[in-house]
Design a protein around this motif. Sequence first.
Motif, PDB file in Angstrom:
ATOM      1  N   PHE A   1      98.226  32.664  57.972  1.00 11.89           N
ATOM      2  CA  PHE A   1      96.949  32.094  57.571  1.00 11.89           C
ATOM      3  C   PHE A   1      95.795  32.643  58.407  1.00 11.89           C
ATOM      4  CE2 PHE A   1     100.071  28.727  56.583  1.00 11.89           C
ATOM      5  CZ  PHE A   1      99.850  28.631  55.218  1.00 11.89           C
ATOM      6  N   ASN A   2      94.630  32.648  57.774  1.00 10.41           N
ATOM      7  CA  ASN A   2      93.394  32.880  58.517  1.00 10.41           C
ATOM      8  C   ASN A   2      93.214  31.728  59.507  1.00 10.41           C
ATOM      9  OD1 ASN A   2      90.897  33.867  59.291  1.00 10.41           O
ATOM     10  ND2 ASN A   2      89.816  33.130  57.465  1.00 10.41           N
ATOM     11  N   THR A   3      92.865  32.042  60.735  1.00 13.16           N
ATOM     12  CA  THR A   3      92.758  31.032  61.787  1.00 13.16           C
ATOM     13  C   THR A   3      91.412  31.190  62.499  1.00 13.16           C
ATOM     14  OG1 THR A   3      93.711  32.455  63.497  1.00 13.16           O
ATOM     15  CG2 THR A   3      95.261  31.140  62.163  1.00 13.16           C
ATOM     16  N   PRO A   4      91.014  30.193  63.302  1.00 11.46           N
ATOM     17  CA  PRO A   4      89.777  30.347  64.071  1.00 11.46           C
ATOM     18  C   PRO A   4      89.741  31.609  64.928  1.00 11.46           C
ATOM     19  CG  PRO A   4      90.445  28.064  64.068  1.00 11.46           C
ATOM     20  CD  PRO A   4      91.557  28.824  63.404  1.00 11.46           C
ATOM     21  N   SER A   5      90.863  31.955  65.559  1.00  9.10           N
ATOM     22  CA  SER A   5      90.890  33.161  66.377  1.00  9.10           C
ATOM     23  C   SER A   5      90.617  34.402  65.539  1.00  9.10           C
ATOM     24  CB  SER A   5      92.245  33.297  67.076  1.00  9.10           C
ATOM     25  OG  SER A   5      92.310  34.505  67.805  1.00  9.10           O
ATOM     26  N   MET A   6      91.252  34.506  64.387  1.00 15.12           N
ATOM     27  CA  MET A   6      91.016  35.642  63.503  1.00 15.12           C
ATOM     28  C   MET A   6      89.561  35.699  63.062  1.00 15.12           C
ATOM     29  SD  MET A   6      94.259  36.027  60.938  1.00 15.12           S
ATOM     30  CE  MET A   6      93.368  37.342  60.109  1.00 15.12           C
ATOM     31  N   HIS A   7      89.002  34.545  62.758  1.00  7.75           N
ATOM     32  CA  HIS A   7      87.639  34.545  62.221  1.00  7.75           C
ATOM     33  C   HIS A   7      86.595  34.746  63.313  1.00  7.75           C
ATOM     34  CE1 HIS A   7      85.490  34.276  58.509  1.00  7.75           C
ATOM     35  NE2 HIS A   7      84.609  33.419  59.028  1.00  7.75           N
ATOM     36  N   ARG A   8      86.920  34.380  64.532  1.00 10.41           N
ATOM     37  CA  ARG A   8      86.005  34.716  65.630  1.00 10.41           C
ATOM     38  C   ARG A   8      85.844  36.231  65.725  1.00 10.41           C
ATOM     39  NH1 ARG A   8      88.605  30.126  68.102  1.00 10.41           N
ATOM     40  NH2 ARG A   8      90.136  31.404  69.235  1.00 10.41           N
ATOM     41  N   VAL A   9      86.943  36.948  65.569  1.00 14.79           N
ATOM     42  CA  VAL A   9      86.879  38.410  65.550  1.00 14.79           C
ATOM     43  C   VAL A   9      85.960  38.881  64.432  1.00 14.79           C
ATOM     44  CG1 VAL A   9      88.227  40.476  64.996  1.00 14.79           C
ATOM     45  CG2 VAL A   9      89.103  38.819  66.659  1.00 14.79           C
ATOM     46  N   HIS A  10      86.105  38.281  63.261  1.00 12.74           N
ATOM     47  CA  HIS A  10      85.316  38.719  62.109  1.00 12.74           C
ATOM     48  C   HIS A  10      83.817  38.552  62.341  1.00 12.74           C
ATOM     49  CE1 HIS A  10      84.310  39.670  58.006  1.00 12.74           C
ATOM     50  NE2 HIS A  10      83.619  38.540  57.925  1.00 12.74           N
ATOM     51  N   TYR A  22      85.663  44.933  67.115  1.00 13.16           N
ATOM     52  CA  TYR A  22      85.849  43.825  66.182  1.00 13.16           C
ATOM     53  C   TYR A  22      85.073  43.981  64.875  1.00 13.16           C
ATOM     54  CZ  TYR A  22      87.715  41.173  70.201  1.00 13.16           C
ATOM     55  OH  TYR A  22      88.459  40.742  71.277  1.00 13.16           O
ATOM     56  N   ILE A  23      84.075  44.851  64.851  1.00 10.16           N
ATOM     57  CA  ILE A  23      83.195  44.923  63.684  1.00 10.16           C
ATOM     58  C   ILE A  23      83.977  45.283  62.426  1.00 10.16           C
ATOM     59  CG2 ILE A  23      81.310  46.252  62.657  1.00 10.16           C
ATOM     60  CD1 ILE A  23      79.977  46.365  65.326  1.00 10.16           C
ATOM     61  N   ASP A  24      83.699  44.522  61.353  1.00 10.53           N
ATOM     62  CA  ASP A  24      84.332  44.747  60.047  1.00 10.53           C
ATOM     63  C   ASP A  24      85.852  44.630  60.098  1.00 10.53           C
ATOM     64  OD1 ASP A  24      82.106  47.103  58.373  1.00 10.53           O
ATOM     65  OD2 ASP A  24      81.894  45.008  58.861  1.00 10.53           O
ATOM     66  N   GLU A  69      92.207  38.881  68.473  1.00 13.22           N
ATOM     67  CA  GLU A  69      91.225  38.528  69.492  1.00 13.22           C
ATOM     68  C   GLU A  69      91.796  38.842  70.873  1.00 13.22           C
ATOM     69  OE1 GLU A  69      88.399  34.662  70.511  1.00 13.22           O
ATOM     70  OE2 GLU A  69      90.405  34.346  69.682  1.00 13.22           O
ATOM     71  N   ASP A  70      90.985  39.474  71.704  1.00 13.81           N
ATOM     72  CA  ASP A  70      91.412  39.893  73.037  1.00 13.81           C
ATOM     73  C   ASP A  70      90.596  39.135  74.076  1.00 13.81           C
ATOM     74  OD1 ASP A  70      92.116  41.146  75.397  1.00 13.81           O
ATOM     75  OD2 ASP A  70      91.831  43.182  74.628  1.00 13.81           O
ATOM     76  N   HIS A 108      85.622  28.278  61.449  1.00 14.68           N
ATOM     77  CA  HIS A 108      84.382  28.623  62.148  1.00 14.68           C
ATOM     78  C   HIS A 108      84.230  27.776  63.409  1.00 14.68           C
ATOM     79  CE1 HIS A 108      83.523  30.239  58.118  1.00 14.68           C
ATOM     80  NE2 HIS A 108      82.687  31.054  58.737  1.00 14.68           N
ATOM     81  N   THR A 109      85.052  28.034  64.391  1.00 14.56           N
ATOM     82  CA  THR A 109      84.986  27.251  65.619  1.00 14.56           C
ATOM     83  C   THR A 109      85.547  28.041  66.795  1.00 14.56           C
ATOM     84  OG1 THR A 109      85.664  25.170  66.679  1.00 14.56           O
ATOM     85  CG2 THR A 109      87.239  26.180  65.157  1.00 14.56           C
ATOM     86  N   GLN A 110      85.011  27.733  67.974  1.00 18.86           N
ATOM     87  CA  GLN A 110      85.549  28.291  69.211  1.00 18.86           C
ATOM     88  C   GLN A 110      86.356  27.252  69.977  1.00 18.86           C
ATOM     89  OE1 GLN A 110      82.858  30.963  71.493  1.00 18.86           O
ATOM     90  NE2 GLN A 110      81.315  30.549  69.912  1.00 18.86           N
ATOM     91  N   ALA A 111      86.502  26.067  69.391  1.00 17.16           N
ATOM     92  CA  ALA A 111      87.196  24.969  70.074  1.00 17.16           C
ATOM     93  C   ALA A 111      88.702  24.973  69.834  1.00 17.16           C
ATOM     94  CB  ALA A 111      86.612  23.631  69.642  1.00 17.16           C
ATOM     95  N   VAL A 112      89.176  25.876  68.996  1.00 20.87           N
ATOM     96  CA  VAL A 112      90.606  25.950  68.677  1.00 20.87           C
ATOM     97  C   VAL A 112      91.152  27.279  69.185  1.00 20.87           C
ATOM     98  CG1 VAL A 112      92.337  25.973  66.828  1.00 20.87           C
ATOM     99  CG2 VAL A 112      90.331  24.479  66.650  1.00 20.87           C
TER     100      VAL A 112
END
Length: 308
Positions: A191-200, A207-209, A229-230, A177-181
């Motif tokens: 693995f799930n990563t900050p970029s993937m979770h930003r999309v979520h 990006y929805i759902d 993430e784009d 849960h960060t935009q700093a990475v």
Amino acid sequence: MQFDAQWLLLALAPVFLACIGWEAWHLSRARTRGRYAESARYQWSDTLCNAALALMHQGADKLAWLVAVPVYAFVYDHYRLLAWQPGFGAWLALFVAQDLLYYVFHRASHRVRWLWAAHVVHHSSERLNLSTAFRQSLMYPVAGMWLFWIPLALLGFPPAQIVAIVLVNLAFQFFVHTQAVPKLGWLEYVFNTPSMHRVHHARNERYIDRNYAGVLSIWDRLFGSFVAEDAQDPPQYGIVKPLRSCNPLKATFHEWHAMAHDFGRMRGARARFAALFAPPDWCARYDGTNRTSVPENNTEGEFGSRKT
């Protein structure tokens, strides 16, 4: 696992708080250079709301385990299908099985309004930073999150290990849960990563759902829910109909209230059932004529649903 796993998140609290402190300091330093969007930064009202929701969630969670653990124990004692020998193989099987079940739970939480009523709390902030990981609902036990782990007991894993692996999974998710990475290259394939979770967490239409992963990203790729993430379409955070409140009680109960209102205005058993268990926006698109139709995909509905 020879420890009281229910205390795991509490034991990790100093680590979480240190990471939040570092992130807040880092974002503050970077502010003058415009490196991050305003949504990355900490705001007192939002952060305090997240903290209050975390405390409420932890209290409800402790009570929920008092009910869930005996259920797991009953299934484990009477219906387990396998007997695992202690060791790395058993731990790996438990880790993979729970992570898959988490994916199922998470995806269902965006597709079934009863589950979304609890999960929407986590998505309702228009900011995304490490404190957002604390933004959880005390209503998860009522929604039935604990039911998704019963298959682990059926597979032969004892209750203490089930609780432990669930909390390990949730502890890992704090760090995404960060935009700093930035994007992390090949790790995104595993693995799930900050970029993937930003999309979520984004409410952009594309990006929805998407990206429901807990720890492993393989499930999203396997089941077709992965979106990268784009940089040309920066994530905009929150739900489609913004909450616009930092009141933890409103964040917790606003969707339950809306769902109860829709349940009351529907006519017929099928429509009322759909008001509770269809996709979150079903009621907003219900025209009163096609009473049995439950759409395949969510759309941008009145109550902040999220579409695939």
